[in-house]
Write a protein that holds these residues in place. Structure first.
Motif, PDB file in Angstrom:
ATOM      1  N   GLU A 100       0.948  -1.273  -0.462  1.00 16.40           N
ATOM      2  CA  GLU A 100       0.158  -0.032   0.214  1.00 16.40           C
ATOM      3  C   GLU A 100       0.665   1.039  -0.084  1.00 16.40           C
ATOM      4  OE1 GLU A 100       0.446  -1.462   4.140  1.00 16.40           O
ATOM      5  OE2 GLU A 100       0.174  -2.588   2.424  1.00 16.40           O
ATOM      6  N   GLY A 101       2.128   0.994   0.472  1.00 16.56           N
ATOM      7  CA  GLY A 101       3.362   1.938   0.324  1.00 16.56           C
ATOM      8  C   GLY A 101       3.253   2.427  -1.423  1.00 16.56           C
ATOM      9  N   GLY A 102       3.460   1.761  -1.708  1.00 18.28           N
ATOM     10  CA  GLY A 102       3.683   1.592  -3.410  1.00 18.28           C
ATOM     11  C   GLY A 102       4.727   1.055  -4.314  1.00 18.28           C
ATOM     12  N   ALA A 103       4.729   0.942  -5.240  1.00 14.25           N
ATOM     13  CA  ALA A 103       6.071  -0.501  -5.955  1.00 14.25           C
ATOM     14  C   ALA A 103       7.371  -0.679  -5.485  1.00 14.25           C
ATOM     15  CB  ALA A 103       5.588   0.271  -7.247  1.00 14.25           C
ATOM     16  N   ILE A 104       7.578  -1.202  -4.822  1.00 16.51           N
ATOM     17  CA  ILE A 104       8.897  -1.271  -4.293  1.00 16.51           C
ATOM     18  C   ILE A 104       9.213  -2.998  -5.358  1.00 16.51           C
ATOM     19  CG2 ILE A 104      10.804  -2.792  -2.866  1.00 16.51           C
ATOM     20  CD1 ILE A 104       8.098  -2.399  -0.710  1.00 16.51           C
ATOM     21  N   ARG A 105      11.118  -2.518  -5.876  1.00 15.67           N
ATOM     22  CA  ARG A 105      11.737  -3.101  -6.258  1.00 15.67           C
ATOM     23  C   ARG A 105      12.736  -2.650  -5.987  1.00 15.67           C
ATOM     24  NH1 ARG A 105      11.348  -4.906 -11.316  1.00 15.67           N
ATOM     25  NH2 ARG A 105      13.785  -4.671 -13.099  1.00 15.67           N
ATOM     26  N   LEU A 106      13.642  -4.179  -5.874  1.00 13.39           N
ATOM     27  CA  LEU A 106      15.211  -4.088  -5.974  1.00 13.39           C
ATOM     28  C   LEU A 106      15.962  -4.586  -6.621  1.00 13.39           C
ATOM     29  CD1 LEU A 106      14.658  -6.968  -2.625  1.00 13.39           C
ATOM     30  CD2 LEU A 106      14.778  -3.737  -2.301  1.00 13.39           C
ATOM     31  N   GLU A 107      17.380  -3.612  -6.980  1.00 16.50           N
ATOM     32  CA  GLU A 107      17.979  -3.407  -8.749  1.00 16.50           C
ATOM     33  C   GLU A 107      19.658  -3.440  -7.694  1.00 16.50           C
ATOM     34  OE1 GLU A 107      16.474  -0.160 -11.426  1.00 16.50           O
ATOM     35  OE2 GLU A 107      14.862  -0.154 -10.853  1.00 16.50           O
ATOM     36  N   PRO A 108      19.770  -4.508  -8.172  1.00 18.16           N
ATOM     37  CA  PRO A 108      21.324  -4.790  -8.438  1.00 18.16           C
ATOM     38  C   PRO A 108      22.101  -3.463  -8.935  1.00 18.16           C
ATOM     39  CG  PRO A 108      20.920  -6.523  -9.978  1.00 18.16           C
ATOM     40  CD  PRO A 108      19.364  -5.624  -9.434  1.00 18.16           C
ATOM     41  N   VAL A 109      22.278  -2.884  -7.235  1.00 18.96           N
ATOM     42  CA  VAL A 109      23.767  -1.871  -7.766  1.00 18.96           C
ATOM     43  C   VAL A 109      24.117  -1.134  -8.924  1.00 18.96           C
ATOM     44  CG1 VAL A 109      24.667   0.174  -5.914  1.00 18.96           C
ATOM     45  CG2 VAL A 109      23.153  -1.049  -4.964  1.00 18.96           C
ATOM     46  N   ALA A 110      23.859   0.207  -9.496  1.00 21.57           N
ATOM     47  CA  ALA A 110      24.672   0.229 -10.343  1.00 21.57           C
ATOM     48  C   ALA A 110      25.269   1.715 -10.593  1.00 21.57           C
ATOM     49  CB  ALA A 110      24.404  -0.537 -12.116  1.00 21.57           C
ATOM     50  N   GLU A 111      25.891   2.061 -11.236  1.00 17.70           N
ATOM     51  CA  GLU A 111      26.212   3.553 -11.442  1.00 17.70           C
ATOM     52  C   GLU A 111      25.154   4.111 -11.093  1.00 17.70           C
ATOM     53  OE1 GLU A 111      29.326   5.270 -10.849  1.00 17.70           O
ATOM     54  OE2 GLU A 111      30.843   3.224 -10.834  1.00 17.70           O
ATOM     55  N   ARG A 112      24.195   4.169 -12.222  1.00 13.19           N
ATOM     56  CA  ARG A 112      22.699   4.870 -11.849  1.00 13.19           C
ATOM     57  C   ARG A 112      22.374   5.255 -10.635  1.00 13.19           C
ATOM     58  NH1 ARG A 112      20.932   0.428 -13.923  1.00 13.19           N
ATOM     59  NH2 ARG A 112      19.344  -0.854 -13.073  1.00 13.19           N
ATOM     60  N   HIS A 113      22.221   4.441  -9.504  1.00 15.50           N
ATOM     61  CA  HIS A 113      21.531   4.533  -8.714  1.00 15.50           C
ATOM     62  C   HIS A 113      22.843   5.406  -6.921  1.00 15.50           C
ATOM     63  CE1 HIS A 113      20.342   0.131 -10.213  1.00 15.50           C
ATOM     64  NE2 HIS A 113      19.284   0.865 -10.238  1.00 15.50           N
ATOM     65  N   LEU A 114      24.567   5.397  -8.090  1.00 15.16           N
ATOM     66  CA  LEU A 114      24.376   5.957  -6.835  1.00 15.16           C
ATOM     67  C   LEU A 114      24.049   7.165  -5.918  1.00 15.16           C
ATOM     68  CD1 LEU A 114      28.468   4.171  -8.097  1.00 15.16           C
ATOM     69  CD2 LEU A 114      26.513   3.408  -5.923  1.00 15.16           C
ATOM     70  N   ALA A 115      23.682   7.906  -7.103  1.00 13.90           N
ATOM     71  CA  ALA A 115      23.250   9.818  -6.264  1.00 13.90           C
ATOM     72  C   ALA A 115      22.299   9.346  -5.754  1.00 13.90           C
ATOM     73  CB  ALA A 115      22.772  10.409  -8.066  1.00 13.90           C
ATOM     74  N   GLY A 116      20.852   8.645  -5.819  1.00 22.36           N
ATOM     75  CA  GLY A 116      20.101   8.343  -4.733  1.00 22.36           C
ATOM     76  C   GLY A 116      20.390   7.707  -3.707  1.00 22.36           C
ATOM     77  N   LEU A 117      21.161   6.614  -3.618  1.00 23.40           N
ATOM     78  CA  LEU A 117      22.005   6.520  -2.385  1.00 23.40           C
ATOM     79  C   LEU A 117      22.540   7.076  -1.255  1.00 23.40           C
ATOM     80  CD1 LEU A 117      23.632   2.447  -3.748  1.00 23.40           C
ATOM     81  CD2 LEU A 117      21.929   3.652  -1.819  1.00 23.40           C
TER      82      LEU A 117
END
Length: 187
Positions: free
Chosen positions: A17-34
């Motif tokens: 109910e809190g939204g769509a959760i997705r787990l993705e192998p960490v890549a360069e594109r995730h670093l700024a968000g992390l």
């Protein structure tokens, strides 16, 4: 036999109910968000094994990405990075692995997301042939211990003075586990 390729594929939970959760192998594109998730004034750093915020981020992020024994996933909520989690110490010969290195952004803590993420990981692990999942938690971290107990994990004991954290604290580590047959028999 563990199907490692299947274990490490992206995972999704569209029904929360809190939204769509997705787990993705960490890549360069995730670093700024992390990096945006890791706030320097977050009290979690006192019990986290290593700092990930500010000037520590680049070095620690590279270490996470370059460690072949650690399979890190970015936790995504409706397409936004809100944390990370990992499979660690995968031992195909023993059919075991550890889930750890979990960090949730302060804005999603207490929302039930961590439990949903752990269930995704556990479902995938046991479907991929793992028979035992371990959790190693700082003994001071009552919140994480309560979360894994709620999933059905069993506390096996405490590894005394098991590691020294980045703050110099000599950490006692609570050892928890859940077995495939216990997971299958829940509810």
């Amino acid at each position: 036999m563990i199907d490692l390729a299947a274990l490490l594929q992206p995972m999704a939970d569209e029904g929360w109910e809190g939204g769509a959760i997705r787990l993705e192998p960490v890549a360069e594109r995730h670093l700024a968000g992390l990096n945006a998730c890791f706030l320097p004034d977050d009290p979690v750093w006192e019990i986290y094994p290593a700092p990930l915020y500010g000037e520590h981020f680049e070095t620690r992020a590279r270490a996470l990405l370059d460690n072949p024994a650690r399979h890190v996933f970015a936790v995504m909520l409706d397409g936004e990075v809100v944390g990370m989690t990992s499979f660690l110490n995968i031992a195909p010969d023993r059919e075991t692995a550890e889930i750890g290195g979990t960090f949730m952004a302060p804005k999603v803590r207490g929302s039930g997301m961590n439990g949903r993420v752990k269930r995704l990981l556990l479902d995938r692990a046991f479907a991929s042939g793992i028979r035992r999942i371990e959790f190693r938690i700082d003994e001071r971290n009552a919140r994480s211990q309560a979360a894994v107990a709620k999933l059905g994990a069993v506390k096996e004991g405490t590894l005394r003075a098991e590691r020294i954290t980045w703050t110099g604290h000599v950490r006692d580590t609570a050892m928890w586990s859940i077995l495939a047959d216990e997971w299958a028999a829940r509810d």
